[in-house]
Design a protein around this motif. Structure first.
Motif, short mmCIF file in Angstrom:
data_model
loop_
_atom_site.label_atom_id
_atom_site.label_comp_id
_atom_site.label_asym_id
_atom_site.label_seq_id
_atom_site.Cartn_x
_atom_site.Cartn_y
_atom_site.Cartn_z
N MET A 61 12.55 4.79 -10.98
CA MET A 61 11.74 4.37 -10.03
C MET A 61 11.27 3.25 -9.74
O MET A 61 11.06 2.48 -10.86
CB MET A 61 10.56 5.41 -9.91
N ASP A 62 10.82 2.91 -8.55
CA ASP A 62 10.44 1.41 -8.16
C ASP A 62 8.88 1.28 -8.61
O ASP A 62 8.21 2.35 -9.14
CB ASP A 62 10.68 0.95 -6.82
N VAL A 63 8.31 0.22 -8.47
CA VAL A 63 6.96 -0.22 -8.85
C VAL A 63 5.95 0.51 -8.05
O VAL A 63 4.96 1.17 -8.76
CB VAL A 63 6.86 -1.77 -8.42
N GLY A 64 6.01 0.56 -6.78
CA GLY A 64 5.22 1.32 -6.05
C GLY A 64 5.11 2.94 -6.53
O GLY A 64 3.80 3.71 -6.48
N GLN A 65 6.41 3.45 -6.69
CA GLN A 65 6.44 4.95 -7.11
C GLN A 65 5.59 5.22 -8.47
O GLN A 65 5.16 6.47 -8.75
CB GLN A 65 7.97 5.42 -7.18
N ASN A 66 5.86 4.32 -9.24
CA ASN A 66 5.25 4.26 -10.58
C ASN A 66 3.81 4.28 -10.58
O ASN A 66 3.31 4.92 -11.31
CB ASN A 66 5.84 3.07 -11.68
N ILE A 67 3.18 3.42 -9.95
CA ILE A 67 1.90 3.03 -9.84
C ILE A 67 1.28 4.49 -9.34
O ILE A 67 0.00 4.88 -9.90
CB ILE A 67 1.53 2.07 -8.92
N PHE A 68 1.89 5.07 -8.49
CA PHE A 68 1.00 6.45 -7.90
C PHE A 68 2.07 7.60 -8.22
O PHE A 68 1.92 8.73 -7.54
CB PHE A 68 1.10 6.32 -6.28
N LEU A 69 2.68 7.47 -9.43
CA LEU A 69 3.24 8.72 -10.11
C LEU A 69 2.48 9.82 -9.95
O LEU A 69 1.44 10.06 -10.29
CB LEU A 69 3.66 8.30 -11.24
N SER A 70 3.08 11.11 -9.45
CA SER A 70 2.49 12.40 -9.33
C SER A 70 1.41 12.43 -8.49
O SER A 70 0.71 13.56 -8.54
CB SER A 70 2.28 12.75 -10.83
N ARG A 71 1.07 11.44 -7.53
CA ARG A 71 0.23 11.49 -6.64
C ARG A 71 0.28 10.62 -5.42
O ARG A 71 -0.58 9.85 -4.90
CB ARG A 71 -1.21 11.30 -7.11
N TRP A 72 1.71 10.73 -5.03
CA TRP A 72 2.22 9.61 -3.89
C TRP A 72 1.51 10.24 -2.70
O TRP A 72 1.29 11.47 -2.54
CB TRP A 72 3.69 10.15 -3.62
N PRO A 73 0.87 9.27 -2.01
CA PRO A 73 0.03 9.77 -0.68
C PRO A 73 0.97 10.51 0.47
O PRO A 73 2.17 10.27 0.44
CB PRO A 73 -0.48 8.41 -0.23
N LYS A 74 0.46 11.38 0.76
CA LYS A 74 1.03 12.49 1.48
C LYS A 74 0.59 12.22 3.23
O LYS A 74 -0.79 12.02 3.52
CB LYS A 74 1.11 13.96 1.20
N THR A 87 1.68 -0.21 0.55
CA THR A 87 0.45 -1.12 0.75
C THR A 87 -0.59 -1.17 -0.21
O THR A 87 -1.26 -2.03 -0.68
CB THR A 87 -0.22 -0.66 2.27
N ASP A 88 -0.99 0.41 -0.60
CA ASP A 88 -1.81 0.43 -1.81
C ASP A 88 -1.31 -0.12 -3.24
O ASP A 88 -2.30 -0.65 -3.74
CB ASP A 88 -2.19 2.17 -2.16
N ALA A 89 -0.11 -0.01 -3.33
CA ALA A 89 0.29 -0.62 -4.46
C ALA A 89 0.29 -2.18 -4.74
O ALA A 89 -0.23 -2.75 -5.58
CB ALA A 89 1.83 -0.18 -4.66
N ARG A 90 0.62 -2.80 -3.44
CA ARG A 90 0.28 -4.23 -3.37
C ARG A 90 -1.36 -4.68 -3.66
O ARG A 90 -1.63 -5.75 -4.05
CB ARG A 90 0.62 -4.63 -1.87
N ALA A 91 -1.92 -3.78 -2.96
CA ALA A 91 -3.46 -3.99 -3.17
C ALA A 91 -3.92 -4.12 -4.62
O ALA A 91 -4.59 -4.84 -5.03
CB ALA A 91 -4.21 -2.96 -2.33
N VAL A 92 -3.40 -3.02 -5.37
CA VAL A 92 -3.77 -2.74 -6.85
C VAL A 92 -3.35 -3.96 -7.56
O VAL A 92 -4.11 -4.94 -8.26
CB VAL A 92 -3.19 -1.59 -7.39
N LEU A 93 -2.04 -4.48 -7.27
CA LEU A 93 -1.63 -5.75 -8.03
C LEU A 93 -2.25 -7.01 -7.72
O LEU A 93 -2.48 -7.74 -8.31
CB LEU A 93 0.07 -5.73 -7.66
N GLU A 94 -2.62 -7.10 -6.60
CA GLU A 94 -3.37 -8.38 -6.05
C GLU A 94 -4.79 -8.10 -6.69
O GLU A 94 -5.35 -9.14 -7.16
CB GLU A 94 -3.59 -8.11 -4.46
#
Ligand SMILES: Nc1ncnc2c1ncn2[C@@H]1O[C@H](COP(=O)(O)OP(=O)(O)OP(=O)(O)O)[C@@H](O)[C@H]1O
Ligand SMILES: [Mg+2]
Length: 256
Positions: A95-108, A121-128
């Motif tokens: 899976m990709d980076v964004g999917q891994n960061i939010f694994l098992s709780r993807w925003p719906k 967008t949220d994944a980028r914010a965390v990495l930032e």
């Protein structure tokens, strides 16, 4: 007097005939970086797993913000702001980076469709927030280097907004550059008020970012020092030839 964010008192844990922890004490102050060291099988990982609720202690007390707690699982400790990053990262390579960061709780969206734009967008914010450089949140994790995979694991942990982060041997397989990046991330988290525990065999890394260092030997406390008041050589002596210290060490008492 500042209340420690975490206190562990007289923690005992046995596995069959093996006494992994014998009345171990630990204290972690807010925003502090504590190094946890000791030879192989000293009980370091076990102590941290007792803290997160991955293992259940036989006896002893764990306090969070001065309140007795007993986490039955890492889910419970996560809900209270404690994150542990394991050595093998536990990511999904395909899976990709964004999917891994939010694994098992993807925003719906509408409680059903995965809200992909928001997730990335949220994944980028965390990495930032971590100041880590993962080129793209769309990259598959298995295509990343070990150091960047670790960044993703840390980003996932940070996305839960923890107050305490535990790193178990984070630099063991990292290059010099990746290690340096991780230590910078730890310093940045400290600046943001996150307390951290780092288990490592590399004293140099702990001496670079740590405030205090605690030594375990065969499941017992054998010493605890402020980094500013000790040397790698003295800590090494404790690891190799330290003898158990009864009760709370002077270093602990001084920080009360
Ligand atoms: N799940 C388990 N079942 C049985 N024994 C265990 C288990 N987990 C840990 N132990 C034992 O407890 C002792 C402490 O192990 P632990 O993994 O905590 O050491 P450590 O300090 O993290 O060592 P290392 O530096 O090698 O990672 C060891 O003797 C180990 O074999
Ligand atoms: Mg270990």
């Amino acid at each position: 007097m500042t209340t420690p964010i975490i206190e562990m008192h007289n923690i005992t844990k046995t596995f069959g005939a093996v006494s992994a922890l014998k009345k171990v004490n630990l204290r972690l102050m807010p925003s502090e970086i504590l190094g946890l060291v000791g030879d192989n099988s000293a009980g370091k990982s076990t102590l941290m797993k007792v803290l997160t609720g991955a293992y259940q202690r036989d006896s002893g007390e764990v306090l969070l913000d001065g309140q007795p707690t007993h986490f039955k699982s890492p889910h419970e400790s996560r809900d209270r702001g404690i994150e542990m990053i394991y050595q093998d990262f536990a990511l999904c390579g395909n899976m990709d980076v964004g999917q891994n960061i939010f694994l098992s709780r993807w925003p719906k969206r509408f409680g059903f469709f995965v809200d992909r734009p928001r997730m990335y967008t949220d994944a980028r914010a965390v990495l930032e927030r971590l100041k880590v450089d993962v080129n793209s949140v769309f990259q598959r994790v298995e295509s990343l280097s070990g150091g960047r995979q670790q960044s993703v694991a840390i980003a996932r942990a940070i996305s839960f907004n923890p107050r305490v982060v535990i790193f178990d041997e984070p630099t063991a397989n990292l290059s010099v550059v990746a290690t340096d990046r991780l230590l910078q991330t730890m310093t940045e988290l400290k600046r943001q008020g996150v307390a951290q525990i780092i288990i490592s065999h590399r004293l140099t890394d702990i001496f670079e970012v740590g405030d205090r260092i605690m030594v375990l030997k065969r499941g017992e406390n054998v010493g605890e020092r402020y980094i500013a008041e000790t040397t790698e050589k003295k800590v090494l002596e404790l690891i190799v030839s330290g003898t158990p210290e009864p009760g709370l060490s002077p270093a602990i008492l001084r920080s009360v």
